[in-house]
Motif scaffolding. Structure first.
Motif, short mmCIF file in Angstrom:
data_model
loop_
_atom_site.label_atom_id
_atom_site.label_comp_id
_atom_site.label_asym_id
_atom_site.label_seq_id
_atom_site.Cartn_x
_atom_site.Cartn_y
_atom_site.Cartn_z
N VAL A 219 -42.31 21.96 6.70
CA VAL A 219 -41.72 23.28 6.50
C VAL A 219 -41.08 23.77 7.79
CG1 VAL A 219 -42.19 25.64 5.76
CG2 VAL A 219 -43.56 23.76 4.83
N LEU A 220 -39.88 24.31 7.66
CA LEU A 220 -39.22 25.04 8.75
C LEU A 220 -39.57 26.51 8.54
CD1 LEU A 220 -37.15 25.08 11.12
CD2 LEU A 220 -35.36 25.40 9.40
N ASN A 221 -40.25 27.12 9.53
CA ASN A 221 -40.87 28.43 9.30
C ASN A 221 -40.36 29.47 10.29
OD1 ASN A 221 -42.83 30.03 7.87
ND2 ASN A 221 -44.12 29.95 9.70
N ASP A 222 -40.16 30.71 9.81
CA ASP A 222 -39.72 31.77 10.73
C ASP A 222 -40.03 33.15 10.17
OD1 ASP A 222 -38.15 33.17 12.89
OD2 ASP A 222 -37.41 31.12 13.19
N PHE A 223 -40.19 34.10 11.09
CA PHE A 223 -40.34 35.51 10.70
C PHE A 223 -39.00 36.22 10.70
CE2 PHE A 223 -40.20 35.88 15.27
CZ PHE A 223 -39.56 37.10 15.48
N ASN A 224 -38.03 35.67 11.43
CA ASN A 224 -36.71 36.27 11.55
C ASN A 224 -35.89 35.87 10.32
OD1 ASN A 224 -33.99 36.87 12.17
ND2 ASN A 224 -34.42 36.79 14.36
N LEU A 225 -35.77 36.79 9.38
CA LEU A 225 -35.10 36.47 8.12
C LEU A 225 -33.66 36.98 8.08
CD1 LEU A 225 -38.09 37.11 5.68
CD2 LEU A 225 -37.55 35.09 7.06
N SER A 226 -33.08 37.15 9.25
CA SER A 226 -31.71 37.62 9.37
C SER A 226 -30.74 36.47 9.16
CB SER A 226 -31.49 38.25 10.74
OG SER A 226 -31.50 37.23 11.75
N THR A 227 -29.47 36.76 9.34
CA THR A 227 -28.45 35.70 9.24
C THR A 227 -28.61 34.66 10.34
OG1 THR A 227 -26.92 37.10 10.51
CG2 THR A 227 -26.77 37.20 8.10
N ALA A 228 -29.31 35.02 11.42
CA ALA A 228 -29.55 34.03 12.48
C ALA A 228 -30.38 32.87 11.94
CB ALA A 228 -30.26 34.69 13.66
N TYR A 229 -31.35 33.15 11.10
CA TYR A 229 -32.16 32.09 10.49
C TYR A 229 -31.32 31.29 9.50
CZ TYR A 229 -36.42 29.90 8.54
OH TYR A 229 -37.40 29.02 8.12
N GLU A 230 -30.46 31.96 8.76
CA GLU A 230 -29.56 31.24 7.86
C GLU A 230 -28.69 30.26 8.65
OE1 GLU A 230 -27.68 33.63 4.60
OE2 GLU A 230 -28.59 35.28 5.72
N CYS A 231 -28.17 30.71 9.76
CA CYS A 231 -27.34 29.83 10.60
C CYS A 231 -28.15 28.63 11.09
CB CYS A 231 -26.78 30.60 11.78
SG CYS A 231 -25.52 31.82 11.34
N LEU A 232 -29.42 28.88 11.46
CA LEU A 232 -30.27 27.79 11.91
C LEU A 232 -30.50 26.80 10.78
CD1 LEU A 232 -32.14 26.52 14.10
CD2 LEU A 232 -33.99 27.85 13.07
N VAL A 233 -30.85 27.29 9.61
CA VAL A 233 -31.09 26.42 8.45
C VAL A 233 -29.85 25.58 8.17
CG1 VAL A 233 -31.52 26.36 5.96
CG2 VAL A 233 -32.85 27.92 7.42
N GLU A 234 -28.70 26.22 8.15
CA GLU A 234 -27.46 25.50 7.87
C GLU A 234 -27.19 24.43 8.92
OE1 GLU A 234 -24.61 28.62 7.57
OE2 GLU A 234 -25.53 29.46 5.76
N GLY A 235 -27.40 24.78 10.18
CA GLY A 235 -27.17 23.81 11.25
C GLY A 235 -28.12 22.63 11.17
#
Length: 423
Positions: A219-235
């Motif tokens: 699992v890739l896990n985070d508390f930051n659910l902003s677009t920054a996390y979306e960018c990380l997931v996409e990358g």
């Protein structure tokens, strides 16, 4: 029967079960009893409280580095925990797990994982890589050496626990990892992530864990659910890293988010086509944290009691929250972060059980969902001339019994025509 709700439509499964006797003949025109014995959905909670109990330690026998309850208190919580939850998260915070290099506390967590497994509970490890609670001794090494030590740590834990722990938060809170500055001296993992970048840091965690335990769910896990996390997931996905699930956290110390915000988060992260694990969630039963607080860690109060008004609100919020999460088909697991107020994160009254061991209304409300509303109690049915009976319920493990025998079977979306042989 009541009309199917949207949640029922998502979670319920209908199958035609064929019941056979030991000689292979159909158990035709017979009265049978069908009942659920385990949910397929991951209803989770942390298992920190049970480390001492599982290891048969005495109260006060050793430092409680994992933040759990003393064994005597844990014994009183055991039945409450097991009556609702089927998935336990165990703590692999590196600083407490290996305070002295080369002397990890592996055996205690192995014993704890075995204790849960013997009680029918799936075990998850949290986390393999995280900048917070990185060991102090790691700071002395160069970035190149840190990378090799981190890789070895991931391999050691993933391989050593394989078969006991096959689900891991492979890496935690990467969005802030390279810029984390809440310590007087920068921790070594933040330093490494700043040096090599977020995506290579994620890659090393996933690739080493995958190599050590190919069967693991990572699992890739985070508390930051902003677009920054979306960018990380996409990358991460564009870089070819194999992620098995996206982890989302919500410590709602400032109040329940509400259905609209929760669904908006779910929709944004479901679009990647991966299962969603709501890995950490809490709702308080006392005064809410002031809304102007940005970092929850900054809220320090001498006392934070549970109140009757807060407990009523928490119970209502828990029901709304779980209904919303389980109503979304992408969600595979939800972990409530703590059974009890005793030792809760930030001292918040976020447990489902009071510090004195008595259940709050929120506990009863959640149990009512998990083991009553969303559960098939023993139900009399009758097979047809071919030994078949139609069963509808939530995905999970079931038993069927008839005079002279019984059997267990799995009700799953991908198995519409299960068969069992009575023993």
């Amino acid at each position: 029967m009541t009309p199917a709700t949207s949640l029922d439509a998502v979670r319920s499964v209908e199958a035609t079960l064929t019941v056979r006797r030991a000689d292979g003949s159909p158990c035709a025109d017979s009265d049978v009893t069908v009942e659920q014995v385990r949910h397929g959905f991951g209803f989770g909670n942390i298992g920190f409280d049970f480390v001492g109990l599982a290891n048969e330690e005495q109260d006060g026998a050793r430092e409680n580095v994992f933040g759990g309850a003393e064994p005597e208190a844990a014994q009183r919580l055991e039945e409450l925990w097991l009556d609702v939850f089927n998935t336990a998260t165990l703590p692999f915070y590196w600083a407490g797990f290996e305070p002295e290099q080369g002397r990890p506390d592996t055996r205690r967590l192995q014993v704890t994982a075995e204790w849960f497994r013997d009680r029918g509970v799936t075990v998850k490890g949290h986390p393999l890589v995280w900048h917070t609670l990185a060991p102090d001794w790691l700071r002395a090494y160069s970035d190149e050496d840190v990378e090799q030590i981190v890789r070895a740590r991931v391999r050691r834990e993933a391989a050593g626990m394989a078969g006991l722990i096959d689900t891991w938060d492979a890496i935690n809170e990467v969005v802030i990892m390279p810029v984390f500055a809440n310590e007087p001296e920068q921790n070594a993992i933040t330093r490494l992530c700043r040096s090599i970048g977020r995506i290579p840091t994620v890659r090393l965690a996933f690739e080493e864990a995958r190599a050590a335990n190919p069967a693991a769910t990572l699992v890739l896990n985070d508390f930051n659910l902003s677009t920054a996390y979306e960018c990380l997931v996409e990358g991460v996905l564009e870089a070819g890293v194999q992620v098995d699930a996206i982890g989302l956290q919500s410590h709602m110390h400032q109040g329940y988010w509400g259905e609209e915000r929760t669904l908006e988060v779910l929709e944004r992260f479901a679009r990647y086509g991966l299962p969603l694990h709501w890995t950490e969630t809490t709702l308080v039963s006392g005064d809410l944290m002031p809304p102007e607080i940005v970092d929850l860690n900054d809220h320090q109060v001498p006392e934070w009691p549970s109140t009757p008004e807060g407990e009523a609100r928490q119970a209502d919020d828990v029901v709304r929250h779980y209904r919303t999460l389980l109503g979304h088909p992408a969600v595979e697991a939800v972990t409530y972060w703590g059974i009890t107020d005793r030792g809760a994160w930030l001292g918040a009254p976020a447990g489902l059980v009071r510090a004195d061991g008595t259940p709050k209304p929120a506990y009863d409300a959640l149990r009512g969902l998990v083991k009553e509303e969303w559960w098939l109690a023993p139900t009399p049915m009758r097979t047809d001339g071919e030994g078949r009976v139609r069963v509808r319920g939530w995905a999970g493990d079931y038993s069927v019994s008839v005079a002279g025998g019984s059997a267990t079977w799995a009700l799953r979306h991908d198995a519409p025509t299960p068969e069992v042989v009575l023993a």
